[in-house]
Scaffold this motif. Sequence first.
Motif, PDB file in Angstrom:
ATOM      1  N   GLY A  34      31.595  93.221  14.079  1.00 54.53           N
ATOM      2  CA  GLY A  34      32.153  94.315  13.299  1.00 54.53           C
ATOM      3  C   GLY A  34      33.065  93.871  12.179  1.00 54.53           C
ATOM      4  O   GLY A  34      33.373  94.667  11.281  1.00 54.53           O
ATOM      5  N   ASP A  35      33.521  92.620  12.220  1.00 55.73           N
ATOM      6  CA  ASP A  35      34.371  92.096  11.147  1.00 55.73           C
ATOM      7  C   ASP A  35      33.531  91.774   9.909  1.00 55.73           C
ATOM      8  O   ASP A  35      32.312  91.602   9.993  1.00 55.73           O
ATOM      9  N   THR A  36      34.219  91.674   8.775  1.00 52.54           N
ATOM     10  CA  THR A  36      33.570  91.279   7.525  1.00 52.54           C
ATOM     11  C   THR A  36      34.259  90.046   6.965  1.00 52.54           C
ATOM     12  O   THR A  36      35.491  90.006   6.882  1.00 52.54           O
ATOM     13  N   LEU A  37      33.471  89.042   6.618  1.00 51.13           N
ATOM     14  CA  LEU A  37      33.973  87.847   5.946  1.00 51.13           C
ATOM     15  C   LEU A  37      33.428  87.833   4.528  1.00 51.13           C
ATOM     16  O   LEU A  37      32.235  88.064   4.309  1.00 51.13           O
ATOM     17  N   ILE A  38      34.308  87.581   3.561  1.00 51.99           N
ATOM     18  CA  ILE A  38      33.914  87.490   2.165  1.00 51.99           C
ATOM     19  C   ILE A  38      34.137  86.058   1.711  1.00 51.99           C
ATOM     20  O   ILE A  38      35.285  85.605   1.597  1.00 51.99           O
ATOM     21  N   GLY A  39      33.077  85.324   1.495  1.00 44.51           N
ATOM     22  CA  GLY A  39      33.188  83.962   1.003  1.00 44.51           C
ATOM     23  C   GLY A  39      33.278  83.953  -0.513  1.00 44.51           C
ATOM     24  O   GLY A  39      32.626  84.758  -1.189  1.00 44.51           O
ATOM     25  N   VAL A  40      34.089  83.055  -1.038  1.00 45.07           N
ATOM     26  CA  VAL A  40      34.256  82.925  -2.487  1.00 45.07           C
ATOM     27  C   VAL A  40      34.092  81.463  -2.872  1.00 45.07           C
ATOM     28  O   VAL A  40      34.753  80.581  -2.305  1.00 45.07           O
ATOM     29  N   SER A  41      33.206  81.214  -3.823  1.00 48.11           N
ATOM     30  CA  SER A  41      33.043  79.877  -4.393  1.00 48.11           C
ATOM     31  C   SER A  41      32.298  80.029  -5.718  1.00 48.11           C
ATOM     32  O   SER A  41      31.846  81.127  -6.061  1.00 48.11           O
ATOM     33  N   ARG A  42      32.184  78.945  -6.448  1.00 42.64           N
ATOM     34  CA  ARG A  42      31.468  79.022  -7.725  1.00 42.64           C
ATOM     35  C   ARG A  42      30.004  79.372  -7.528  1.00 42.64           C
ATOM     36  O   ARG A  42      29.425  80.112  -8.317  1.00 42.64           O
ATOM     37  N   ARG A  43      29.412  78.844  -6.445  1.00 40.96           N
ATOM     38  CA  ARG A  43      28.023  79.153  -6.120  1.00 40.96           C
ATOM     39  C   ARG A  43      27.896  79.342  -4.624  1.00 40.96           C
ATOM     40  O   ARG A  43      28.515  78.632  -3.837  1.00 40.96           O
ATOM     41  N   ARG A  44      27.067  80.291  -4.231  1.00 40.08           N
ATOM     42  CA  ARG A  44      26.840  80.512  -2.808  1.00 40.08           C
ATOM     43  C   ARG A  44      25.966  79.393  -2.251  1.00 40.08           C
ATOM     44  O   ARG A  44      24.928  79.052  -2.841  1.00 40.08           O
ATOM     45  N   PRO A  45      26.368  78.788  -1.124  1.00 34.98           N
ATOM     46  CA  PRO A  45      25.546  77.725  -0.539  1.00 34.98           C
ATOM     47  C   PRO A  45      24.237  78.276   0.008  1.00 34.98           C
ATOM     48  O   PRO A  45      24.111  79.466   0.312  1.00 34.98           O
ATOM     49  N   ALA A  46      23.263  77.401   0.154  1.00 33.90           N
ATOM     50  CA  ALA A  46      21.921  77.825   0.562  1.00 33.90           C
ATOM     51  C   ALA A  46      21.885  78.334   1.993  1.00 33.90           C
ATOM     52  O   ALA A  46      21.189  79.294   2.306  1.00 33.90           O
TER      53      ALA A  46
END
Length: 239
Positions: A24-36
């Motif tokens: 139920g949690d949400t994680l928002i990843g931030v980087s220059r490019r999303r990893p594969a």
Amino acid sequence: MKTMVIGASKGLGKALIEGLGTSGDTLIGVSRRRPAALTAQAGVNLDWLEADLGDPLNAAPLLAHRARENGLDTLIYNLGIWEDQAFDDAYDFLADRDEQLRDIVACNVTAPILLIRHLLPVLLRSERPRIILTGSTSGLPQSGRPEVTFGASKFALRGMADALREGYRDQRLGVTCLNLGYLNTEDALETPRDLAERRGDGELIPVHDVVQVVRMALSLSAASFVKDITLPAILDPRF
């Protein structure tokens, strides 16, 4: 809980994305490019924002805009760069390049200040607003390290944490600074911990341990918070 992880594409940031959260949690990843390839915990929603914190004047408003749309409970700032020859016997402050020193300050100090200022109004709407800053044992007094700019930037993170706690105590903002020693980032979270802990012969910390510490800090009630955690390797001679 909605958690944003800055610098989430590799190393410790990737481990935090893969190891934090419950159903139920949400994680928002931030980087220059999303990893594969990324795998979150079962039932955890994973979003991704592509932003370059090397350009915080543009990145901070973008991330704040997205946070305002969906809300935010926790910010984890896990981004930092260091000198070319940092942590090497060959390190010499006088040989550092001016442009790189400018970039270290921009990434390690200017970017988190700007980002926090933009995100704070959203965070303070949460019932349990939290900020976790990935610091370093290099930012502790008498750290035993000579890297001038990197060390100064990690001292600055601790100053940010102290000032934010003072300024927003009445709004129950909890700010944690993780003072981490040398990490083993070669063994990802899927590597069994008993194997990862062997790398470095006691002088490197598995990312598994840092993820466990962050889980603990985020599991506390709204009545308390973790102020500082110093996590050196067991055989680190400075500690």
